[in-house]
Motif scaffolding. Structure first.
Motif, mmCIF file in Angstrom:
data_model
loop_
_atom_site.group_PDB
_atom_site.id
_atom_site.type_symbol
_atom_site.label_atom_id
_atom_site.label_comp_id
_atom_site.label_asym_id
_atom_site.label_seq_id
_atom_site.Cartn_x
_atom_site.Cartn_y
_atom_site.Cartn_z
ATOM 1 N N UNK A 7 -6.822 86.447 176.639
ATOM 2 C CA UNK A 7 -5.563 85.812 176.274
ATOM 3 C C UNK A 7 -5.512 84.361 176.743
ATOM 4 N N UNK A 11 -5.108 80.838 174.614
ATOM 5 C CA UNK A 11 -4.025 79.873 174.806
ATOM 6 C C UNK A 11 -4.610 78.490 175.056
ATOM 7 N N UNK A 12 -5.631 78.476 175.911
ATOM 8 C CA UNK A 12 -6.247 77.184 176.234
ATOM 9 C C UNK A 12 -6.822 76.531 174.988
ATOM 10 N N UNK A 15 -4.205 75.203 172.562
ATOM 11 C CA UNK A 15 -3.542 73.995 173.035
ATOM 12 C C UNK A 15 -4.397 72.748 172.854
ATOM 13 N N UNK A 23 -4.498 73.812 164.436
ATOM 14 C CA UNK A 23 -3.944 74.980 165.121
ATOM 15 C C UNK A 23 -3.898 76.174 164.172
ATOM 16 N N UNK A 51 -1.521 91.292 173.080
ATOM 17 C CA UNK A 51 -0.983 90.200 173.895
ATOM 18 C C UNK A 51 -1.207 88.865 173.194
ATOM 19 N N UNK A 54 1.163 88.447 170.382
ATOM 20 C CA UNK A 54 2.510 88.076 170.810
ATOM 21 C C UNK A 54 2.589 86.577 171.095
ATOM 22 N N UNK A 55 1.510 86.030 171.640
ATOM 23 C CA UNK A 55 1.517 84.590 171.884
ATOM 24 C C UNK A 55 1.629 83.827 170.566
ATOM 25 N N UNK A 57 2.813 84.893 167.843
ATOM 26 C CA UNK A 57 4.142 85.138 167.281
ATOM 27 C C UNK A 57 5.147 84.141 167.836
ATOM 28 N N UNK A 58 4.995 83.844 169.129
ATOM 29 C CA UNK A 58 5.917 82.895 169.741
ATOM 30 C C UNK A 58 5.755 81.504 169.142
ATOM 31 N N UNK A 60 5.288 80.991 166.174
ATOM 32 C CA UNK A 60 5.943 81.017 164.877
ATOM 33 C C UNK A 60 5.129 81.655 163.769
ATOM 34 N N UNK A 87 6.622 95.553 175.554
ATOM 35 C CA UNK A 87 6.997 94.157 175.328
ATOM 36 C C UNK A 87 6.865 93.817 173.851
ATOM 37 N N UNK A 90 9.671 95.288 171.884
ATOM 38 C CA UNK A 90 10.933 94.545 171.985
ATOM 39 C C UNK A 90 10.892 93.266 171.177
ATOM 40 N N UNK A 91 9.696 92.677 171.021
ATOM 41 C CA UNK A 91 9.628 91.431 170.271
ATOM 42 C C UNK A 91 9.457 91.651 168.778
ATOM 43 N N UNK A 94 12.337 95.539 166.137
ATOM 44 C CA UNK A 94 13.764 95.855 166.232
ATOM 45 C C UNK A 94 14.150 96.873 165.160
ATOM 46 N N UNK B 107 3.168 84.012 179.832
ATOM 47 C CA UNK B 107 4.461 84.291 179.222
ATOM 48 C C UNK B 107 4.837 85.761 179.378
ATOM 49 N N UNK B 154 -6.492 91.933 179.990
ATOM 50 C CA UNK B 154 -6.295 90.947 178.939
ATOM 51 C C UNK B 154 -6.316 89.539 179.541
#
Lengths: 788, 154
Positions: A7, A11-12, A15, A23, A51, A54-55, A57-58, A60, A87, A90-91, A94, B107, B154
């Motif tokens: 993960x 992310x690294x 970015x 991206x 995981x 989910x990143x 997804x955040x 967009x 987690x 919940x994200x 729904x 996060x 992870x």
């Protein structure tokens, strides 16, 4: 197949992307890898992949293909998997998603898991986003957990129960037994969530509320807990800037508010603790003020004694002086809510509120403006208006329209003199003229027409304003109308109020013609100017010039102007004999009333209200229970109402007296009446229908005093039967001067949607010759037009 | 109750989103856009409260992150500021001098901490120590698993 990247690696990498396109490319590549990994049903790395999803997804990007994977993670035995799985649920999952319901079984199993953290995860997920079906299925489990001795689970179960009740209110009953000993817990987490649960139940069901008040004796318990919080020494676990568990304190205060509302016994039981909190809470930090704020809201909502209410308003007054903007904002908002009910107390802080008009913060300025308008009355009108006009000058455009309307309303209600009124209007028109609402122009014209003795002064001032600036359309429109009407006064140089200016007819026509040709004038304004010029043809001698102007505009491109010009031309040519009559001075205009007969009053100068003999209202048989419906002013049932039996009869001579007492009668077809007349105090009611709602009767009371001593501290109160609603605005003053030297006026608005016969019980208190006087009376002789 | 909590950077990039009522993706995106526009355009020394539709928006800036909390009209705004502050303290205790990068790279931990502090739009635990202890114990459970697998999960 190499292991999917970790993960943090992802992310690294993402970015480092320098553009959006770069991206997106990285994300697409990774998504493809994740999808194939999901297809391979890889248990080891599922958690990692979700995981990463989910990143993304955040950021967009779509992640719906991970929904089922979350379910698989939740079903796994590994805690790490469950944590990420829940987690993800919940994200991404729904209740709108189809697969949402598939979680139910997993959650049910996890609610009974041996590890409390797994149970916690399940409770949290259910309590955050469980659907109604899920809640129905699992409510039993939640209820079981609510009774456990494990405080970690108990607090979560309580909030989960709150969610269940919100989703499925019918299930509220089943949680009732479990609430029995919730408040005897020592653990603050459980206490807090229990208070939330009890609050939710009380807010939703009046039966529950009554039950908790009477059977469970909730108020004493809460008072005890709150007292312990305040009195206990420093507790490191719950301390926030020297205050012990402010979150719990605020929640308790809120529940007390609900319990004490409209209930005397409960309110009585909490009086002391509220006073204690209000006086002992440290106010140097935001947290203390948060508690005080909640306390004030509670005091104002319950049936607190007057000393406590005054304390509350004083706290708000102190808030107004606080350096912290947030606290000032909160104070203004609260004062706005209480200004109707505790008007006098709020008045004491008027100067501070007015100072807030100069605040830099937009939200504070707006609140201060609204509050200032609510506080204007006959006593402070001059001072307040000065401040409000200064505010109007310097405020942002977003406020100007509202402020201008407010100024007009206040001026109309409380103007101490005609000249002051006209000056105020002039000031608004010249400073905020372009922001004034469109309907102000006709209202102002009517006002000016009716102030007969000010015509010369008004037209002179408007003319001078026009010379300065013709860009503000409402100002220009009102000015042209006035010049058209009163141009003769302008050139004749008669002005009593100020130095008359020397102006010739040609100069006036120059100005009006200038308006016609100017690019700044709107078509409406041009229409006004043309009509004004036409009117001057009967007031000025330079008729030829006017004829010329009018004929030019007969071929104007603007259809409206063309029509007017052509008609005026016709007036000159064929109907010249009618011209003087058509263009003569406007009569006094009455306020338009939507109901009832309107009586039109004629002639220039004199306001001659026709005083109509009020008809004797037909006797109405009152059923016995109606008497009990009357709101009891004193709260007890021991008062015998004094029936007012004198019926107003108005012989012609009394019409003159009535005129003096009532000043400028606002004319509606409803005759005024005497409501009370005893011991030298006389109270008259005059009526008006409020536009646009014909169900609202606006009654103005006029209190006068025929004795030789003033009546001071005069307070008028009124109560109406339950089917009506009453609003009492602030009085013009609280001293009724002796020997009819003046009157106290106050406006009552009565909403009568069922058009029932209007009845009122009034209570008068005042001090006369040093001794307090109090009297109650019933007013039954309302003329039928006031309520039909 | 609280309706949603958003964390975003000064450039408007979302760092955390917690929704306490069900909403479609489209609605969520719109709200995020609205909030970032409204909050980022506020003057530096204005008050921390805004009105948006029928909700009160409380926002506070901590270093490079904006915390934006929406509450219903009957809730206490001043207390909402304390709620935001408490969350920041919890993050700070956990990460040790927390900064935006911590929240970007961890996060999921930020969410776990939030879920021990708030639940269903209400405050769940008012003690800082208890929240921290729970997170630590949960982490411990997770670590045992990773040791077993001898690689990070992870």
């Amino acid at each position: 197949m190499p292991a999917p990247i970790r993960l943090r690696e992802l992310i690294r990498t993402i970015r480092t992307a320098r553009t959006q396109a770069e991206e997106r490319e990285m994300i697409q590549k990774e998504c493809a890898a994740i999808r194939s990994s999901f297809r391979e049903e890889d248990n080891t790395y599922r958690c990692r992949n979700v995981a990463k999803l989910l990143y993304m997804h955040m950021l967009g990007y779509p992640a719906h293909f991970g929904q089922l994977e979350c379910l698989k993670l939740i079903a796994s035995q590994k805690f790490t998997d469950k944590r990420i799985g829940y987690l993800g649920a919940m994200l991404l999952l729904d209740e709108r998603q189809d697969v949402h319901l598939l979680m139910t079984n997993c959650i049910k199993n996890d609610l009974n898991h041996s590890t409390q953290y797994v149970q916690g995860l399940a409770l949290c997920t259910l309590g955050c986003m469980g659907s109604s079906e899920m809640c129905r299925d699992l409510a039993g489990e939640v209820e079981k957990l609510l009774k456990t001795s494990n405080s970690y689970l108990r607090k979560k179960a309580a909030l989960c129960a709150v969610h269940v009740i919100r989703k499925v209110p019918e299930l509220m009953e089943m949680f009732l037994p479990a609430t029995k000993n919730l408040l005897s817990e020592k653990n603050h987490g459980v206490l807090h969530t229990s208070v939330v649960l009890l609050t939710e139940m009380c807010e939703r069901s009046p039966d529950m509320l009554a039950h908790f008040r009477k059977n469970e004796k909730l108020v004493p318990q809460l008072v005890r807990i709150l007292k312990n919080l305040i009195m206990s020494g420093y507790s490191p676990e719950h301390d926030v800037s020297g205050i012990s568990d402010p979150f719990l304190q605020v929640r308790i205060l809120r529940l007390l508010r609900i319990l004490g509302k409209s209930d005397d016994d409960s309110s009585e039981a909490m009086n002391d603790i509220l006073a204690q909190v209000a006086t002992n809470t440290e106010t140097s930090k935001n947290v203390g003020n948060a508690i005080l704020y909640e306390t004030v809201l509670t005091i104002m909502d319950i049936k607190s004694e007057s000393g406590l209410r005054v304390l509350a308003i004083n706290i708000l007054g102190r808030f107004l002086l606080n350096n912290d903007k947030n606290i000032r904002y909160v104070a203004l908002t609260s004062l706005l809510k209480t200004v109707q009910t505790d008007h006098n107390a709020v008045q004491r802080h008027r100067s501070t509120i007015v100072d807030c008009l100069k605040d830099l913060d937009v939200s504070i300025k707006r609140r201060a403006m609204e509050l200032s308008f609510a506080l204007v009355n006959g006593n402070n009108i001059r001072g307040m208006m000065k401040e409000l006009l200064y505010f109007l000058d310097s405020c942002d455009p977003e406020f100007k329209a509202d402020c201008a309307s407010g100024v007009f309303l206040a001026a109309e209600k409380y103007a101490p003199s005609k000249r002051w009124h006209i000056d105020t209007i002039m000031r608004v028109l010249t400073t905020a003229g372009s922001y004034v609402r469109d309907d102000s122009v006709p209202n102002l014209i009517q006002l000016i027409t009716n102030s007969v003795e000010m015509h010369a002064y008004t037209v002179q001032r408007l003319y001078k304003a026009l010379l300065d600036d013709i860009s503000q359309q409402p100002l220009v429109q009102v000015a042209s109308w006035c010049i058209g009407e009163y141009g003769d006064l302008l050139v004749s140089g008669q002005c009593e109020e100020e130095e008359p200016i020397q102006v010739t007819e040609d100069e006036v026509l120059d100005v009006l013609e200038g308006l016609l040709v100017s690019n700044l004038s709107t078509p409406v304004t041009r229409g006004y100017s043309l009509t004004a010029i036409m009117k001057l043809s009967t007031r000025f001698s330079s008729v030829n010039r006017i004829k010329k102007v009018v004929s030019i505009y007969g071929s104007s491109i603007d259809v409206e102007l063309q029509q007017r010009a052509v008609e005026y031309n016709a007036l000159f040519k064929k109907y010249d004999h009618m011209r003087p009559a058509l263009l003569e001075r406007m009569p006094i205009m009455e306020k338009t009333a939507t109901n009832g007969p309107t009586e039109i009053v004629q002639t220039n100068g004199e306001t001659e209200p026709s005083v109509v003999e009020p008809k004797h209202p037909p006797p109405v048989t009152q059923p016995a229970n109606q008497a009990n419906d009357l709101l009891d002013l004193l709260g007890g049932n021991d008062v015998v109402p004094v029936i007012q039996t004198t019926l107003p009869t108005k012989p012609a001579s009394a019409g003159g007296e009535l005129l003096d007492l009532l000043g400028d009668l606002s004319l509606s077809g409803i005759p005024p009446m005497i409501a009370y007349n005893k011991n030298g105090l006389k109270i008259d009611f005059t009526f008006e229908r409020a536009n646009p709602n014909p169900n609202i009767a606006v009654i103005t009371i006029h209190a006068s005093n025929t004795t030789e001593a003033d009546m001071t501290d005069f307070v008028f109160q009124a109560a109406v039967p339950k089917t009506f609603q009453l609003q009492l605005l602030s009085p013009s003053s609280n001293v009724v001067p002796a020997l009819n030297q003046g009157t106290v006026t106050q406006v009552i608005r009565v909403l009568n949607p069922q058009k029932q016969q209007l009845r009122m019980r009034i209570k008068l208190t005042y001090t006369h010759k040093g001794s307090p006087v109090q009297d109650l009376a019933e007013v039954n002789n309302f003329p039928p037009q006031s309520w039909q | 109750m609280m309706r949603f909590l958003l964390l975003f950077s000064r450039q408007g990039k979302l760092r955390l989103q917690k929704w306490f009522t069900p909403m479609s993706e489209r609605e969520k995106k719109k709200i995020i856009r609205d909030m970032t526009t409204m909050v980022l355009s506020r003057q530096p020394r204005s008050c921390n409260f805004l009105h948006w539709k029928d909700l009160k928006i409380i926002y506070k800036r901590y270093a490079s992150l904006y915390f934006c909390l929406a509450i219903e009209n009957q809730e206490n705004e001043l207390l909402a500021l304390e709620v935001i502050h408490r969350y920041v303290e919890l993050l700070d205790k956990y990460f040790g001098n927390v900064c935006e990068l911590d929240i970007i790279f961890n996060f999921e931990k930020a969410y776990f901490i939030l879920d021990e502090f708030l639940m269903g739009g209400e405050i769940q635990e008012t003690s800082k120590q208890i929240v921290n202890r729970c997170i630590e114990s949960s982490d411990m459970l997770q670590e045992t698993m990773e040791e077993y697998m001898s690689k990070p999960a992870f």
